[in-house]
Design a protein around this motif. Structure first.
Motif, PDB file in Angstrom:
ATOM      1  N   ILE A  47      15.935 -67.482 -38.920  1.00 17.46           N
ATOM      2  CA  ILE A  47      15.518 -68.484 -39.635  1.00 17.46           C
ATOM      3  C   ILE A  47      14.014 -68.419 -40.663  1.00 17.46           C
ATOM      4  O   ILE A  47      13.578 -69.312 -41.483  1.00 17.46           O
ATOM      5  CB  ILE A  47      15.162 -70.127 -38.904  1.00 17.46           C
ATOM      6  CG1 ILE A  47      13.517 -69.921 -37.578  1.00 17.46           C
ATOM      7  CG2 ILE A  47      16.185 -70.607 -37.754  1.00 17.46           C
ATOM      8  CD1 ILE A  47      13.805 -70.648 -36.682  1.00 17.46           C
ATOM      9  N   GLU A  48      13.502 -66.485 -39.749  1.00 18.93           N
ATOM     10  CA  GLU A  48      12.334 -67.052 -40.789  1.00 18.93           C
ATOM     11  C   GLU A  48      11.908 -66.260 -42.325  1.00 18.93           C
ATOM     12  O   GLU A  48      11.084 -67.389 -42.588  1.00 18.93           O
ATOM     13  CB  GLU A  48      12.122 -65.360 -39.291  1.00 18.93           C
ATOM     14  CG  GLU A  48      10.481 -64.906 -39.694  1.00 18.93           C
ATOM     15  CD  GLU A  48       9.517 -65.872 -39.506  1.00 18.93           C
ATOM     16  OE1 GLU A  48       8.491 -65.546 -39.664  1.00 18.93           O
ATOM     17  OE2 GLU A  48      10.205 -65.938 -38.627  1.00 18.93           O
ATOM     18  N   ALA A  55      10.288 -77.089 -39.490  1.00 13.66           N
ATOM     19  CA  ALA A  55       9.903 -76.834 -38.047  1.00 13.66           C
ATOM     20  C   ALA A  55      10.959 -76.557 -37.169  1.00 13.66           C
ATOM     21  O   ALA A  55      12.446 -76.830 -37.531  1.00 13.66           O
ATOM     22  CB  ALA A  55       8.958 -78.173 -37.495  1.00 13.66           C
ATOM     23  N   VAL A  56      11.096 -75.890 -35.180  1.00  9.34           N
ATOM     24  CA  VAL A  56      11.966 -76.202 -34.485  1.00  9.34           C
ATOM     25  C   VAL A  56      11.459 -76.357 -33.619  1.00  9.34           C
ATOM     26  O   VAL A  56      10.324 -76.682 -32.909  1.00  9.34           O
ATOM     27  CB  VAL A  56      11.830 -74.057 -34.548  1.00  9.34           C
ATOM     28  CG1 VAL A  56      12.829 -73.902 -33.253  1.00  9.34           C
ATOM     29  CG2 VAL A  56      12.504 -73.589 -35.599  1.00  9.34           C
ATOM     30  N   VAL A  57      11.749 -77.392 -32.968  1.00  8.40           N
ATOM     31  CA  VAL A  57      12.268 -78.467 -31.786  1.00  8.40           C
ATOM     32  C   VAL A  57      12.466 -77.980 -31.002  1.00  8.40           C
ATOM     33  O   VAL A  57      14.238 -77.547 -31.157  1.00  8.40           O
ATOM     34  CB  VAL A  57      12.020 -79.826 -31.473  1.00  8.40           C
ATOM     35  CG1 VAL A  57      11.946 -80.496 -30.991  1.00  8.40           C
ATOM     36  CG2 VAL A  57      11.588 -80.528 -33.270  1.00  8.40           C
ATOM     37  N   VAL A  58      12.572 -77.257 -30.001  1.00  4.40           N
ATOM     38  CA  VAL A  58      12.663 -76.481 -28.561  1.00  4.40           C
ATOM     39  C   VAL A  58      12.587 -77.332 -26.827  1.00  4.40           C
ATOM     40  O   VAL A  58      11.408 -77.884 -26.982  1.00  4.40           O
ATOM     41  CB  VAL A  58      11.656 -75.197 -28.115  1.00  4.40           C
ATOM     42  CG1 VAL A  58      12.932 -74.715 -27.119  1.00  4.40           C
ATOM     43  CG2 VAL A  58      11.726 -74.287 -29.359  1.00  4.40           C
ATOM     44  N   ARG A  59      13.942 -78.032 -26.948  1.00  6.09           N
ATOM     45  CA  ARG A  59      13.862 -79.337 -25.649  1.00  6.09           C
ATOM     46  C   ARG A  59      14.430 -78.162 -24.994  1.00  6.09           C
ATOM     47  O   ARG A  59      15.546 -77.514 -25.305  1.00  6.09           O
ATOM     48  CB  ARG A  59      13.846 -80.107 -25.910  1.00  6.09           C
ATOM     49  CG  ARG A  59      15.200 -80.782 -26.295  1.00  6.09           C
ATOM     50  CD  ARG A  59      14.591 -82.548 -27.153  1.00  6.09           C
ATOM     51  NE  ARG A  59      14.391 -83.203 -26.518  1.00  6.09           N
ATOM     52  CZ  ARG A  59      14.065 -83.988 -27.009  1.00  6.09           C
ATOM     53  NH1 ARG A  59      14.216 -84.431 -28.006  1.00  6.09           N
ATOM     54  NH2 ARG A  59      13.418 -84.965 -25.995  1.00  6.09           N
ATOM     55  N   GLY A  60      14.880 -78.708 -23.334  1.00  2.00           N
ATOM     56  CA  GLY A  60      16.462 -78.698 -22.644  1.00  2.00           C
ATOM     57  C   GLY A  60      17.313 -79.834 -22.310  1.00  2.00           C
ATOM     58  O   GLY A  60      16.714 -81.182 -22.782  1.00  2.00           O
ATOM     59  N   ASN A 105       6.389 -66.683 -30.736  1.00  2.00           N
ATOM     60  CA  ASN A 105       4.891 -67.472 -30.651  1.00  2.00           C
ATOM     61  C   ASN A 105       4.605 -66.904 -32.057  1.00  2.00           C
ATOM     62  O   ASN A 105       3.791 -67.457 -32.901  1.00  2.00           O
ATOM     63  CB  ASN A 105       3.561 -65.980 -29.587  1.00  2.00           C
ATOM     64  CG  ASN A 105       2.101 -66.562 -29.872  1.00  2.00           C
ATOM     65  OD1 ASN A 105       2.084 -67.338 -29.266  1.00  2.00           O
ATOM     66  ND2 ASN A 105       1.876 -65.599 -29.735  1.00  2.00           N
ATOM     67  N   GLU A 106       4.855 -66.102 -32.303  1.00  2.00           N
ATOM     68  CA  GLU A 106       4.729 -65.917 -33.919  1.00  2.00           C
ATOM     69  C   GLU A 106       5.251 -65.833 -35.091  1.00  2.00           C
ATOM     70  O   GLU A 106       5.053 -65.977 -36.605  1.00  2.00           O
ATOM     71  CB  GLU A 106       4.327 -63.760 -34.067  1.00  2.00           C
ATOM     72  CG  GLU A 106       3.556 -62.905 -33.353  1.00  2.00           C
ATOM     73  CD  GLU A 106       3.343 -62.065 -32.998  1.00  2.00           C
ATOM     74  OE1 GLU A 106       4.105 -61.090 -33.295  1.00  2.00           O
ATOM     75  OE2 GLU A 106       2.966 -60.790 -32.409  1.00  2.00           O
ATOM     76  N   SER A 107       6.285 -66.798 -35.069  1.00  2.00           N
ATOM     77  CA  SER A 107       6.755 -67.628 -35.443  1.00  2.00           C
ATOM     78  C   SER A 107       6.363 -68.152 -36.978  1.00  2.00           C
ATOM     79  O   SER A 107       5.253 -68.858 -36.690  1.00  2.00           O
ATOM     80  CB  SER A 107       8.407 -68.390 -35.476  1.00  2.00           C
ATOM     81  OG  SER A 107       8.614 -69.099 -36.197  1.00  2.00           O
ATOM     82  N   SER A 108       6.658 -67.631 -38.419  1.00  4.12           N
ATOM     83  CA  SER A 108       6.157 -68.770 -39.193  1.00  4.12           C
ATOM     84  C   SER A 108       6.321 -70.264 -39.297  1.00  4.12           C
ATOM     85  O   SER A 108       5.924 -71.014 -39.583  1.00  4.12           O
ATOM     86  CB  SER A 108       6.305 -68.122 -40.359  1.00  4.12           C
ATOM     87  OG  SER A 108       7.746 -68.197 -40.684  1.00  4.12           O
ATOM     88  N   LEU A 126       7.227 -69.835 -22.136  1.00  2.31           N
ATOM     89  CA  LEU A 126       7.949 -70.181 -24.141  1.00  2.31           C
ATOM     90  C   LEU A 126       7.138 -71.878 -24.252  1.00  2.31           C
ATOM     91  O   LEU A 126       7.304 -71.759 -25.026  1.00  2.31           O
ATOM     92  CB  LEU A 126       9.548 -71.030 -23.512  1.00  2.31           C
ATOM     93  CG  LEU A 126      10.226 -70.808 -24.578  1.00  2.31           C
ATOM     94  CD1 LEU A 126       9.811 -69.966 -25.811  1.00  2.31           C
ATOM     95  CD2 LEU A 126      11.505 -71.627 -24.376  1.00  2.31           C
ATOM     96  N   ALA A 127       6.508 -72.470 -22.975  1.00  4.15           N
ATOM     97  CA  ALA A 127       5.969 -73.664 -24.154  1.00  4.15           C
ATOM     98  C   ALA A 127       4.206 -73.005 -24.223  1.00  4.15           C
ATOM     99  O   ALA A 127       3.883 -74.095 -25.309  1.00  4.15           O
ATOM    100  CB  ALA A 127       6.055 -74.443 -22.302  1.00  4.15           C
ATOM    101  N   CYS A 128       4.565 -72.062 -23.753  1.00  2.00           N
ATOM    102  CA  CYS A 128       2.249 -71.767 -23.525  1.00  2.00           C
ATOM    103  C   CYS A 128       2.787 -71.525 -25.309  1.00  2.00           C
ATOM    104  O   CYS A 128       1.909 -70.497 -25.336  1.00  2.00           O
ATOM    105  CB  CYS A 128       2.082 -70.721 -22.971  1.00  2.00           C
ATOM    106  SG  CYS A 128       1.512 -71.929 -21.322  1.00  2.00           S
ATOM    107  N   VAL A 129       4.180 -70.169 -26.128  1.00  2.00           N
ATOM    108  CA  VAL A 129       3.727 -69.912 -26.792  1.00  2.00           C
ATOM    109  C   VAL A 129       4.451 -70.802 -28.513  1.00  2.00           C
ATOM    110  O   VAL A 129       4.327 -71.029 -29.031  1.00  2.00           O
ATOM    111  CB  VAL A 129       5.143 -68.779 -27.543  1.00  2.00           C
ATOM    112  CG1 VAL A 129       3.877 -67.814 -26.636  1.00  2.00           C
ATOM    113  CG2 VAL A 129       6.048 -69.144 -26.886  1.00  2.00           C
TER     114      VAL A 129
END
Length: 273
Positions: A47-48, A55-60, A105-108, A126-129
Motif C-alpha cells: 500500500i505504500e 489511512a490504515v486502521v489496525v484492530r484485533g 512506524n515509517e509508513s506514509s 504495534l500500538a506505540c507505532v
C-alpha cells in the motif's frame, strides 16, 4: 493496488480511502506469529505507493488487539538448530518483528490502532507505532517480557519514543499491566472510550479529519516529524523549507489555497474513492 493481498492471519477490507486490517487469530488472543509478521509487512509494502489509500486502521478480532508473541513460534525456534553461517533462529524471529513495526512506524499512511482487550508485548509495540491510538474500555496494556525471563528487545525503543524514558522504565522493569485510562494519561493512546459505541464514534471522527487533510502533505509531514531529533536542527529546517516550497507550488497547495479563497472544501475532502 488493484487487489488486496491474500492473508491467512489478517482480514482486509478497503472502505473508500481507508484500509481496515483486522488481526484474526482470536483463538490465541491474536498472538503474533511469524506468518502474521510477514503478512503485515507485505500489506504495508503493497500500500505504500497506493495514493488511493490514505489511512490504515489496525484492530484485533474477538475482543483483543494482540497478546504478544506466539509461544508456538518460540518453541519452534528453540527446536531449530542454526546451520553454520546462519543467524540464530531466535534472533531471526525477533528481528523480523522489529523490522515490521519499524515499517509500520515509517509508513506514509496515517496508521490508527483500535485497542481492545489484551495489548501486550508485540501488540503493545504495534500500538506505540501508530499515529493515532484509540482504546476501548476493556483494554489492558503491558510489557510482561521481564516477568517471562525475556526482554522487550524490539519494542523498547519505540516505547521510549512514545512515552519517554522515565515512564518506559517503570512499565518495562516492573512488567506492569495498565488500563486504558492510565495508557491515555501516559500518551500510549490518545483517547479512551467508555463504551464500544463511543470507540466507533471516535474512529469515525478521526477518519473524517484525515479526509480533510491533503494526502501528499500528510505523508510529507509524517516523514518530517520522524526526522526530528535525528538530524541537526539547522539542516532539518533547511530541508523543511524546501519541502514547503515544493508543497505550496504543487497541485495540493494550489488546490488548498484556491479552495480556501473560494470558501469550499478542497477536492481531497470530497473524495470517497
Amino acid at each position: 493496488m488493484e487487489s488486496l493481498p491474500h492473508c491467512e492471519t489478517l482480514l482486509l477490507e478497503k472502505q473508500g480511502p481507508t484500509l481496515f486490517v483486522t488481526i484474526n487469530r482470536p483463538d490465541v488472543r491474536n498472538a503474533m506469529s511469524l506468518q502474521m509478521v510477514a503478512e503485515l509487512s507485505t500489506v504495508f509494502s503493497e500500500i505504500e505507493s497506493d495514493l488511493q489509500i490514505r489511512a490504515v486502521v489496525v484492530r484485533g478480532s474477538g475482543g483483543h488487539f494482540c497478546a504478544g508473541g506466539d509461544i508456538k513460534d518460540m518453541a519452534g525456534a528453540r527446536s531449530q538448530k542454526s546451520a553454520e553461517g546462519e543467524a540464530d533462529p531466535f534472533y531471526r524471529l525477533n528481528r523480523a518483528f522489529g523490522q515490521m513495526i519499524q515499517q509500520v512506524n515509517e509508513s506514509s499512511k496515517v496508521v490508527i490502532a483500535i485497542t481492545e482487550g489484551a495489548v501486550m508485548g508485540g501488540g503493545f509495540g504495534l500500538a506505540c507505532v501508530s499515529d493515532v491510538a484509540l482504546a476501548g474500555p476493556t483494554s489492558k496494556f503491558g510489557m510482561p517480557e521481564t516477568s517471562l525471563g525475556v526482554i522487550p528487545a524490539q519494542i523498547a525503543p519505540f516505547v521510549v519514543e512514545r512515552i519517554g524514558l522515565t515512564q518506559a522504565r517503570r512499565l518495562a522493569l516492573l512488567g506492569l499491566r495498565i488500563n486504558a485510562d492510565e495508557a491515555c494519561r501516559l500518551g500510549i493512546v490518545h483517547q479512551a472510550a467508555e463504551s464500544e459505541n463511543e470507540l466507533e464514534e471516535m474512529l469515525t471522527q478521526v477518519l473524517d479529519r484525515i479526509r480533510h487533510c491533503a494526502p501528499v502533505a500528510t505523508a510529507e509531514t509524517k516523514a518530517l516529524l520522524h526526522r526530528v531529533g535525528h538530524e541537526a536542527m539547522s539542516g532539518l529546517l533547511d530541508s523543511a523549507a524546501e519541502k514547503f516550497a515544493e508543497a505550496i507550488r504543487g497541485s495540493e497547495g494550489a488546490e488548498g489555497t484556491m479552495a480556501f479563497m473560494q470558501k469550499r472544501p478542497p477536492a481531497w475532502a470530497e473524495s470517497n474513492e
